[in-house]
Design a protein around this motif. Structure first.
Motif, PDB file in Angstrom:
ATOM      1  N   UNK A  68       0.841  -1.191   0.000  1.00  0.00           N
ATOM      2  CA  UNK A  68       0.000   0.000   0.000  1.00  0.00           C
ATOM      3  C   UNK A  68       0.875   1.238   0.000  1.00  0.00           C
ATOM      4  N   UNK A  69       0.662   2.104  -0.969  1.00  0.00           N
ATOM      5  CA  UNK A  69       1.378   3.375  -1.021  1.00  0.00           C
ATOM      6  C   UNK A  69       0.491   4.457  -0.412  1.00  0.00           C
ATOM      7  N   UNK A  70       1.110   5.365   0.320  1.00  0.00           N
ATOM      8  CA  UNK A  70       0.369   6.472   0.917  1.00  0.00           C
ATOM      9  C   UNK A  70       1.294   7.680   0.993  1.00  0.00           C
ATOM     10  N   UNK A  71       0.714   8.808   1.312  1.00  0.00           N
ATOM     11  CA  UNK A  71       1.517  10.030   1.408  1.00  0.00           C
ATOM     12  C   UNK A  71       1.010  10.910   2.533  1.00  0.00           C
ATOM     13  N   UNK A  72       1.935  11.689   3.088  1.00  0.00           N
ATOM     14  CA  UNK A  72       1.615  12.688   4.108  1.00  0.00           C
ATOM     15  C   UNK A  72       2.184  14.003   3.609  1.00  0.00           C
ATOM     16  N   UNK A  73       1.330  14.840   3.053  1.00  0.00           N
ATOM     17  CA  UNK A  73       1.809  16.092   2.468  1.00  0.00           C
ATOM     18  C   UNK A  73       2.369  17.053   3.513  1.00  0.00           C
ATOM     19  N   UNK A  74       1.879  16.953   4.742  1.00  0.00           N
ATOM     20  CA  UNK A  74       2.392  17.819   5.807  1.00  0.00           C
ATOM     21  C   UNK A  74       3.849  17.499   6.127  1.00  0.00           C
ATOM     22  N   UNK A  75       4.245  16.258   5.860  1.00  0.00           N
ATOM     23  CA  UNK A  75       5.619  15.828   6.151  1.00  0.00           C
ATOM     24  C   UNK A  75       6.451  15.647   4.889  1.00  0.00           C
ATOM     25  N   UNK A  76       5.865  15.950   3.716  1.00  0.00           N
ATOM     26  CA  UNK A  76       6.571  15.750   2.440  1.00  0.00           C
ATOM     27  C   UNK A  76       7.138  14.326   2.351  1.00  0.00           C
ATOM     28  N   UNK A  77       6.335  13.373   2.739  1.00  0.00           N
ATOM     29  CA  UNK A  77       6.795  11.988   2.836  1.00  0.00           C
ATOM     30  C   UNK A  77       5.813  11.044   2.153  1.00  0.00           C
ATOM     31  N   UNK A  78       6.373  10.080   1.437  1.00  0.00           N
ATOM     32  CA  UNK A  78       5.580   9.018   0.834  1.00  0.00           C
ATOM     33  C   UNK A  78       5.998   7.706   1.488  1.00  0.00           C
ATOM     34  N   UNK A  79       5.045   6.821   1.678  1.00  0.00           N
ATOM     35  CA  UNK A  79       5.279   5.561   2.377  1.00  0.00           C
ATOM     36  C   UNK A  79       4.946   4.370   1.472  1.00  0.00           C
ATOM     37  N   UNK A  80       5.534   3.230   1.800  1.00  0.00           N
ATOM     38  CA  UNK A  80       5.151   1.983   1.161  1.00  0.00           C
ATOM     39  C   UNK A  80       5.045   0.919   2.249  1.00  0.00           C
ATOM     40  N   UNK A  81       3.812   0.542   2.556  1.00  0.00           N
ATOM     41  CA  UNK A  81       3.571  -0.541   3.507  1.00  0.00           C
ATOM     42  C   UNK A  81       3.602  -1.848   2.734  1.00  0.00           C
ATOM     43  N   UNK A  82       4.463  -2.743   3.148  1.00  0.00           N
ATOM     44  CA  UNK A  82       4.647  -4.011   2.446  1.00  0.00           C
ATOM     45  C   UNK A  82       4.301  -5.148   3.390  1.00  0.00           C
ATOM     46  N   UNK A  83       3.295  -5.902   3.028  1.00  0.00           N
ATOM     47  CA  UNK A  83       2.854  -7.052   3.827  1.00  0.00           C
ATOM     48  C   UNK A  83       3.014  -8.339   3.032  1.00  0.00           C
ATOM     49  N   UNK A  84       2.946  -9.450   3.725  1.00  0.00           N
ATOM     50  CA  UNK A  84       3.054 -10.774   3.085  1.00  0.00           C
ATOM     51  C   UNK A  84       4.252 -10.829   2.145  1.00  0.00           C
ATOM     52  N   UNK A  85       5.374 -10.389   2.638  1.00  0.00           N
ATOM     53  CA  UNK A  85       6.573 -10.298   1.796  1.00  0.00           C
ATOM     54  C   UNK A  85       7.046 -11.675   1.343  1.00  0.00           C
ATOM     55  N   UNK A  86       7.573 -11.699   0.134  1.00  0.00           N
ATOM     56  CA  UNK A  86       8.078 -12.921  -0.486  1.00  0.00           C
ATOM     57  C   UNK A  86       9.544 -12.742  -0.839  1.00  0.00           C
ATOM     58  N   UNK A  87      10.280 -13.825  -0.974  1.00  0.00           N
ATOM     59  CA  UNK A  87      11.683 -13.698  -1.393  1.00  0.00           C
ATOM     60  C   UNK A  87      11.847 -12.920  -2.694  1.00  0.00           C
ATOM     61  N   UNK A  88      10.878 -13.023  -3.602  1.00  0.00           N
ATOM     62  CA  UNK A  88      10.952 -12.283  -4.863  1.00  0.00           C
ATOM     63  C   UNK A  88      10.844 -10.773  -4.680  1.00  0.00           C
ATOM     64  N   UNK A  89      10.457 -10.324  -3.497  1.00  0.00           N
ATOM     65  CA  UNK A  89      10.394  -8.887  -3.225  1.00  0.00           C
ATOM     66  C   UNK A  89      11.766  -8.320  -2.849  1.00  0.00           C
ATOM     67  N   UNK A  90      12.746  -9.177  -2.698  1.00  0.00           N
ATOM     68  CA  UNK A  90      14.091  -8.722  -2.364  1.00  0.00           C
ATOM     69  C   UNK A  90      14.634  -7.812  -3.456  1.00  0.00           C
ATOM     70  N   UNK A  91      15.049  -6.614  -3.064  1.00  0.00           N
ATOM     71  CA  UNK A  91      15.519  -5.617  -4.022  1.00  0.00           C
ATOM     72  C   UNK A  91      15.942  -4.369  -3.265  1.00  0.00           C
ATOM     73  N   UNK A  92      16.576  -3.455  -3.983  1.00  0.00           N
ATOM     74  CA  UNK A  92      16.759  -2.102  -3.473  1.00  0.00           C
ATOM     75  C   UNK A  92      15.538  -1.293  -3.912  1.00  0.00           C
ATOM     76  N   UNK A  93      14.924  -0.628  -2.951  1.00  0.00           N
ATOM     77  CA  UNK A  93      13.714   0.144  -3.208  1.00  0.00           C
ATOM     78  C   UNK A  93      14.056   1.635  -3.239  1.00  0.00           C
TER      79      UNK A  93
END
Length: 113
Positions: A68-93
């Motif tokens: 799930x991607x989300x953003x907080x404009x008050x903090x100039x920040x974007x987030x990525x909540x990652x659940x049910x992670x799999x080995x194939x998700x291994x990477x530099x983000x």
């Protein structure tokens, strides 16, 4: 000058969760779309998730229902909540402002038992 700083990566077991953060500066953040990308060893960088200034989102098929991607404009920040992670998700983000050509240093996510 756009500056982006990702954080929150780490080592997690399969099925686990992580939340990535990306702090942005040098842009009118609330007016810009933001994206999370990833690059695994030997593979091209790919778009994982995207959020518009009006909070519309879209996801790569491989992560739909888990990330799930989300953003907080008050903090100039974007987030990525990652659940049910799999080995194939291994990477530099990385986060980026699409079309800006600017990238942060990235944060490593490793999914392994």
């Amino acid at each position: 000058q756009v500056q982006l700083a990702e954080s929150g990566g780490g080592l997690v077991q399969p099925g686990g969760s992580l939340k990535l953060s990306c702090a942005a500066s040098g842009i009118a953040f609330s007016f810009r779309s933001m994206g999370w990308y990833r690059q695994a060893p030997g593979k091209q960088r790919e778009l994982v998730a995207h959020i518009t200034a009006s909070y519309s989102t879209n996801y790569a098929d491989s992560v739909k229902g888990r990330f799930t991607i989300s953003r907080d404009n008050a903090k100039n920040t974007v987030y990525l909540q990652m659940n049910s992670l799999k080995p194939d998700d291994t990477a530099v983000y990385y986060c980026s402002v699409p079309g800006s050509g600017s990238w942060g240093q990235g944060t490593q996510v490793t999914v392994s038992s």
